[in-house]
Design an enzyme around this catalytic site. Structure first.
Site, PDB file in Angstrom:
ATOM      1  N   ASP A   9     -22.137 -25.722   9.997  1.00 66.31           N
ATOM      2  CA  ASP A   9     -23.021 -24.925   9.043  1.00 66.31           C
ATOM      3  C   ASP A   9     -23.530 -23.758   9.787  1.00 66.31           C
ATOM      4  O   ASP A   9     -24.179 -23.898  10.815  1.00 66.31           O
ATOM      5  CB  ASP A   9     -24.237 -25.832   8.528  1.00 66.31           C
TER       6      ASP A   9
ATOM      7  N   GLU B  90     -17.443 -23.657   6.073  1.00 69.14           N
ATOM      8  CA  GLU B  90     -17.730 -23.302   4.384  1.00 69.14           C
ATOM      9  C   GLU B  90     -16.839 -21.942   4.243  1.00 69.14           C
ATOM     10  O   GLU B  90     -16.597 -21.268   5.169  1.00 69.14           O
ATOM     11  CB  GLU B  90     -19.227 -22.872   4.383  1.00 69.14           C
TER      12      GLU B  90
ATOM     13  N   CYS C  21     -28.537 -34.980  -0.377  1.00 65.09           N
ATOM     14  CA  CYS C  21     -28.899 -36.063   0.714  1.00 65.09           C
ATOM     15  C   CYS C  21     -27.553 -36.533   1.254  1.00 65.09           C
ATOM     16  O   CYS C  21     -27.101 -37.239   0.432  1.00 65.09           O
ATOM     17  CB  CYS C  21     -29.918 -36.960  -0.026  1.00 65.09           C
TER      18      CYS C  21
ATOM     19  N   CYS D 128     -28.210 -40.638   0.656  1.00 62.95           N
ATOM     20  CA  CYS D 128     -27.926 -41.351  -0.616  1.00 62.95           C
ATOM     21  C   CYS D 128     -27.163 -40.686  -1.605  1.00 62.95           C
ATOM     22  O   CYS D 128     -27.013 -41.139  -2.496  1.00 62.95           O
ATOM     23  CB  CYS D 128     -29.199 -41.782  -1.221  1.00 62.95           C
TER      24      CYS D 128
ATOM     25  N   CYS E  33     -36.107 -36.730   1.499  1.00 65.77           N
ATOM     26  CA  CYS E  33     -35.478 -37.267   0.153  1.00 65.77           C
ATOM     27  C   CYS E  33     -36.389 -38.511  -0.277  1.00 65.77           C
ATOM     28  O   CYS E  33     -37.284 -39.077   0.214  1.00 65.77           O
ATOM     29  CB  CYS E  33     -34.078 -37.893   0.336  1.00 65.77           C
TER      30      CYS E  33
ATOM     31  N   CYS F 145     -35.253 -41.176  -0.964  1.00 64.44           N
ATOM     32  CA  CYS F 145     -34.851 -42.522  -0.321  1.00 64.44           C
ATOM     33  C   CYS F 145     -35.705 -42.728   0.695  1.00 64.44           C
ATOM     34  O   CYS F 145     -35.409 -43.770   1.453  1.00 64.44           O
ATOM     35  CB  CYS F 145     -33.341 -42.618  -0.182  1.00 64.44           C
TER      36      CYS F 145
ATOM     37  N   ASP G  32     -30.471 -27.596   8.089  1.00 69.60           N
ATOM     38  CA  ASP G  32     -29.142 -27.377   8.657  1.00 69.60           C
ATOM     39  C   ASP G  32     -27.972 -28.460   9.146  1.00 69.60           C
ATOM     40  O   ASP G  32     -27.007 -28.548   8.790  1.00 69.60           O
ATOM     41  CB  ASP G  32     -29.179 -26.535   9.722  1.00 69.60           C
TER      42      ASP G  32
END
Length: 398
Positions: free
Chosen positions: A189, A274, A327, A330, A346, A348, A355
């Protein structure tokens, strides 16, 4: 493992004598003149709905040399002039193939000063390079040796805006061979606070070379602004000072990117990035300077050609893939997430670094491409389309 044949350019700095500098400067000017004349002729023919190819411009060059006005073209080697016509032909081929814009005229002040010589226009013997129309070999600083037994097929001489002279030799490098297969894969990233964040959790700091030299650059630019257009040598010296600061920034940035990309390619079999459109991102006035300094486009270019050299795989995830808001544990997609949110939790219960989480999701999407085989063309504008694309780097000619 199958051997590959890689043509590689080795670039060296050299220090010409006054006579060599004068000869090369004349050659640069003649190359620019021939390119512009041929472009004007082809553009004029195009307005008449006619097509002019390389062979026709080559015949035009012969006719131009016979005129009194352009007789000075005979004073320099003919090979760089012919190469200029070939480069123009390539530029038109890219234009008609929708790979580039229409070719533009070369400027005496702004265009790159360079001349390309093929084997008939130079002599390389015992580590000494002598160009056509020159009596002495170039005084080259051999910062690293050429591959053993390598003989240049093309030599390109150039002078940058800072006044430095370079010679680039294209040779076949047998030392570049595919590396043994590795089991590691990594997602990357890119960012501004940190140049790279890896799916392993490692963060690579952003050196911000342009910001480091911003004060020095501003001082040099102020001195240049005080020099009037007709100030002659003083304005030229001030312009060279600005160019030297820019060259220092670019050299350090390029060196850092080479080290990073080489390490990533050596350590990982699969690298997932990306598919960013940097040219659109620099249109943002607030971020343009920082994005340009990060040089994400140059990073990707280096990564792709080195991966091709060493038998690695680069996969680009679609730019619309919500890597930051998803996430990695999950798979829950979060709502809006402003850029100032660097950590989040999250539902979860998993706490995420923004990042690192994005890098993990980028890796997962890229591995899905390798396993399932997504399409190979980037999905440029449709958020609901394919989420990842495998990159096909152009095959190098042996």
């Amino acid at each position: 493992m199958k051997a590959t044949h890689v043509k590689r350019a080795f670039k060296y700095r050299f220090y010409p004598t006054d006579a060599q500098a004068a000869e090369l400067s004349r050659t640069f000017g003649c190359v620019r003149k021939v390119y512009n004349l041929a472009l004007a002729a082809r553009t004029e023919a195009w307005t008449r709905q006619e097509r002019v190819n390389y062979s026709q411009t080559s015949a035009m060059l012969t006719a131009w040399k016979k005129t009194e006005e352009l007789a000075y073209l005979n004073e320099v080697s003919s090979v760089p002039l012919q190469q200029a016509l070939r480069h123009l032909q390539t530029a038109f081929a890219n234009f008609f193939g929708n790979r580039a814009k229409y070719p533009h005229f070369k400027s005496r002040k702004k265009s790159r000063k360079s001349a390309e010589y093929t084997t008939s226009a130079f002599r390389f013997l015992d580590g000494k390079l002598t160009l056509a129309k020159m009596a002495e070999p170039l005084d080259i600083v051999w910062a690293r040796p050429l591959p053993e037994g390598a003989s240049p097929s093309t030599v390109t001489v150039s002078q940058d805006a800072a006044g430095r002279w370079y010679v680039s030799m294209l040779v076949e490098d047998p030392t570049v061979q595919p590396l043994p297969a590795a089991e590691r894969a990594v997602g990357i990233d890119v960012g501004l606070d940190h140049l790279l964040t890896l799916s392993t959790g490692e963060k690579v700091s952003n050196p911000r070379y342009e910001r480091r030299d911003r004060a020095r650059l501003a001082k040099a630019q102020r001195q240049l602004a005080r020099r009037a257009e007709g100030d002659g040598a003083n304005r030229r010296k001030a312009r060279e000072k600005v160019a030297k600061v820019y060259a220092r920034i670019a050299d350090r940035r390029r060196d850092n990117l080479h080290k990073l990309t080489t390490r990533l390619v050596r350590e990982n079999q699969t690298i997932v990035i990306e598919d960013l459109t940097v040219r659109n991102m620099v249109k943002n006035g607030r971020l343009a300077r920082a994005v340009s300094d990060a040089a994400w486009g140059e990073f990707r270019s280096m990564l792709e050609y080195k991966a091709q050299w060493y038998g690695r795989e680069v996969i680009a995830v679609d730019r619309w893939f919500p890597s930051s808001k998803l996430c990695s544990t999950c798979g829950t997609l979060q709502g809006k997430m402003p850029l100032n949110v660097r950590e989040w939790t999250c539902d979860c219960g998993t706490a995420h670094d923004r990042d690192v989480n994005a890098a993990k999701n980028i890796l997962a999407a890229g591995l899905a491409v390798s396993v399932c085989g997504a399409g190979v063309r980037p999905q440029r504008s449709t958020p609901g389309g394919r989420s990842a694309t495998k990159q096909k780097t152009p095959r190098r000619e042996p």
